[in-house]
Design a protein around this motif. Sequence first.
Motif, PDB file in Angstrom:
ATOM      1  N   LYS A   1       0.811  -1.216   0.000  1.00  0.00           N
ATOM      2  CA  LYS A   1       0.000   0.000   0.000  1.00  0.00           C
ATOM      3  C   LYS A   1       0.843   1.263   0.000  1.00  0.00           C
ATOM      4  O   LYS A   1       0.345   2.347   0.198  1.00  0.00           O
ATOM      5  CB  LYS A   1      -0.912   0.022   1.226  1.00  0.00           C
ATOM      6  CG  LYS A   1      -1.976  -1.029   1.243  1.00  0.00           C
ATOM      7  CD  LYS A   1      -2.891  -0.754   2.417  1.00  0.00           C
ATOM      8  CE  LYS A   1      -3.517  -2.010   2.932  1.00  0.00           C
ATOM      9  NZ  LYS A   1      -4.234  -1.806   4.179  1.00  0.00           N
TER      10      LYS A   1
ATOM     11  N   VAL B   1      -1.018  10.340  -8.920  1.00  0.00           N
ATOM     12  CA  VAL B   1      -2.468  10.268  -8.820  1.00  0.00           C
ATOM     13  C   VAL B   1      -2.804   9.234  -7.756  1.00  0.00           C
ATOM     14  O   VAL B   1      -2.369   8.093  -7.830  1.00  0.00           O
ATOM     15  CB  VAL B   1      -3.105   9.876 -10.177  1.00  0.00           C
ATOM     16  CG1 VAL B   1      -4.618   9.745 -10.030  1.00  0.00           C
ATOM     17  CG2 VAL B   1      -2.745  10.891 -11.243  1.00  0.00           C
ATOM     18  N   HIS B   2      -3.542   9.669  -6.748  1.00  0.00           N
ATOM     19  CA  HIS B   2      -3.941   8.746  -5.699  1.00  0.00           C
ATOM     20  C   HIS B   2      -5.404   8.969  -5.359  1.00  0.00           C
ATOM     21  O   HIS B   2      -6.004   9.953  -5.771  1.00  0.00           O
ATOM     22  CB  HIS B   2      -3.069   8.916  -4.448  1.00  0.00           C
ATOM     23  CG  HIS B   2      -3.149  10.280  -3.838  1.00  0.00           C
ATOM     24  ND1 HIS B   2      -4.100  10.631  -2.919  1.00  0.00           N
ATOM     25  CD2 HIS B   2      -2.398  11.381  -4.038  1.00  0.00           C
ATOM     26  CE1 HIS B   2      -3.928  11.884  -2.571  1.00  0.00           C
ATOM     27  NE2 HIS B   2      -2.912  12.372  -3.229  1.00  0.00           N
ATOM     28  N   SER B   3      -5.966   8.022  -4.638  1.00  0.00           N
ATOM     29  CA  SER B   3      -7.368   8.164  -4.267  1.00  0.00           C
ATOM     30  C   SER B   3      -7.486   9.298  -3.250  1.00  0.00           C
ATOM     31  O   SER B   3      -6.611   9.503  -2.425  1.00  0.00           O
ATOM     32  CB  SER B   3      -7.900   6.860  -3.682  1.00  0.00           C
ATOM     33  OG  SER B   3      -7.195   6.531  -2.509  1.00  0.00           O
ATOM     34  N   TYR B   4      -8.584  10.021  -3.327  1.00  0.00           N
ATOM     35  CA  TYR B   4      -8.799  11.158  -2.462  1.00  0.00           C
ATOM     36  C   TYR B   4     -10.298  11.298  -2.264  1.00  0.00           C
ATOM     37  O   TYR B   4     -11.061  11.111  -3.212  1.00  0.00           O
ATOM     38  CB  TYR B   4      -8.221  12.426  -3.127  1.00  0.00           C
ATOM     39  CG  TYR B   4      -7.967  13.538  -2.151  1.00  0.00           C
ATOM     40  CD1 TYR B   4      -6.826  13.542  -1.363  1.00  0.00           C
ATOM     41  CD2 TYR B   4      -8.873  14.574  -2.006  1.00  0.00           C
ATOM     42  CE1 TYR B   4      -6.589  14.545  -0.452  1.00  0.00           C
ATOM     43  CE2 TYR B   4      -8.652  15.589  -1.097  1.00  0.00           C
ATOM     44  CZ  TYR B   4      -7.501  15.572  -0.326  1.00  0.00           C
ATOM     45  OH  TYR B   4      -7.274  16.565   0.569  1.00  0.00           O
ATOM     46  N   PRO B   5     -10.746  11.618  -1.064  1.00  0.00           N
ATOM     47  CA  PRO B   5     -12.192  11.718  -0.860  1.00  0.00           C
ATOM     48  C   PRO B   5     -12.791  12.948  -1.544  1.00  0.00           C
ATOM     49  O   PRO B   5     -12.210  14.031  -1.490  1.00  0.00           O
ATOM     50  CB  PRO B   5     -12.335  11.820   0.662  1.00  0.00           C
ATOM     51  CG  PRO B   5     -11.029  12.359   1.138  1.00  0.00           C
ATOM     52  CD  PRO B   5      -9.994  11.863   0.165  1.00  0.00           C
ATOM     53  N   TYR B   6     -13.901  12.753  -2.209  1.00  0.00           N
ATOM     54  CA  TYR B   6     -14.600  13.850  -2.867  1.00  0.00           C
ATOM     55  C   TYR B   6     -16.008  13.958  -2.306  1.00  0.00           C
ATOM     56  O   TYR B   6     -16.642  12.952  -1.994  1.00  0.00           O
ATOM     57  CB  TYR B   6     -14.686  13.614  -4.384  1.00  0.00           C
ATOM     58  CG  TYR B   6     -13.420  14.012  -5.094  1.00  0.00           C
ATOM     59  CD1 TYR B   6     -13.319  15.245  -5.714  1.00  0.00           C
ATOM     60  CD2 TYR B   6     -12.327  13.169  -5.129  1.00  0.00           C
ATOM     61  CE1 TYR B   6     -12.153  15.633  -6.361  1.00  0.00           C
ATOM     62  CE2 TYR B   6     -11.156  13.539  -5.763  1.00  0.00           C
ATOM     63  CZ  TYR B   6     -11.082  14.777  -6.377  1.00  0.00           C
ATOM     64  OH  TYR B   6      -9.922  15.165  -6.999  1.00  0.00           O
TER      65      TYR B   6
ATOM     66  N   PRO C   1     -12.781  18.059  -3.865  1.00  0.00           N
ATOM     67  CA  PRO C   1     -12.043  17.272  -2.870  1.00  0.00           C
ATOM     68  C   PRO C   1     -12.354  17.746  -1.457  1.00  0.00           C
ATOM     69  O   PRO C   1     -12.624  18.924  -1.229  1.00  0.00           O
ATOM     70  CB  PRO C   1     -10.579  17.516  -3.217  1.00  0.00           C
ATOM     71  CG  PRO C   1     -10.550  18.683  -4.126  1.00  0.00           C
ATOM     72  CD  PRO C   1     -11.899  18.827  -4.734  1.00  0.00           C
TER      73      PRO C   1
END
Length: 178
Positions: A33, A107-112, A119
Amino acid sequence: FSGADLADGSCAHPTIPGRVSPLLPANHVTMTKGTGLVHTAPAHGMEDYSVASHHQLPTDCLVDESGYFTEAAGPELKNKNVLEEGNEAVIKMLQAAGSLLKEEKYVHSYPYDWRTKKPMIIRASKQWFVNTADVKATAQDVLKKVKVIPTSAVNRMLEMLDRRTFWCISRQRCWGVP
């Protein structure tokens, strides 16, 4: 050497002179991870908060409700938007301190936010909690007084309330909790 060799060590904070940051093991940091060694921001994520709580670290939040660095972040960052000019300011500070090993776009996951599609910044905030049994009983009593159409939906809603184990009554978002 392995990451375990660094556990319980410390390092100088890259942008706050005199501040020492502990190196702590965490179950959520793995070779699959990430790098195995990451920064921890206890006020900005559940995994980091859990590690900080376990080691009795403070959960200082350097970001305000609008997404801007606070005075506690230092004069170079104060009042800068975290997701905009704040990123560039941190990179420049790391470069000036000789602490930046590499810079690249990633580029990584990010809460939207599901409504605005913008974001979100996860941040700790003061909370108050109530006895969940009291909340559940009150919610069920109030629901029984509401005229629900179709009436068959009332029983489903009462059952859902009965199964609910966690409750958060919050106005942390300007539009409330979905």
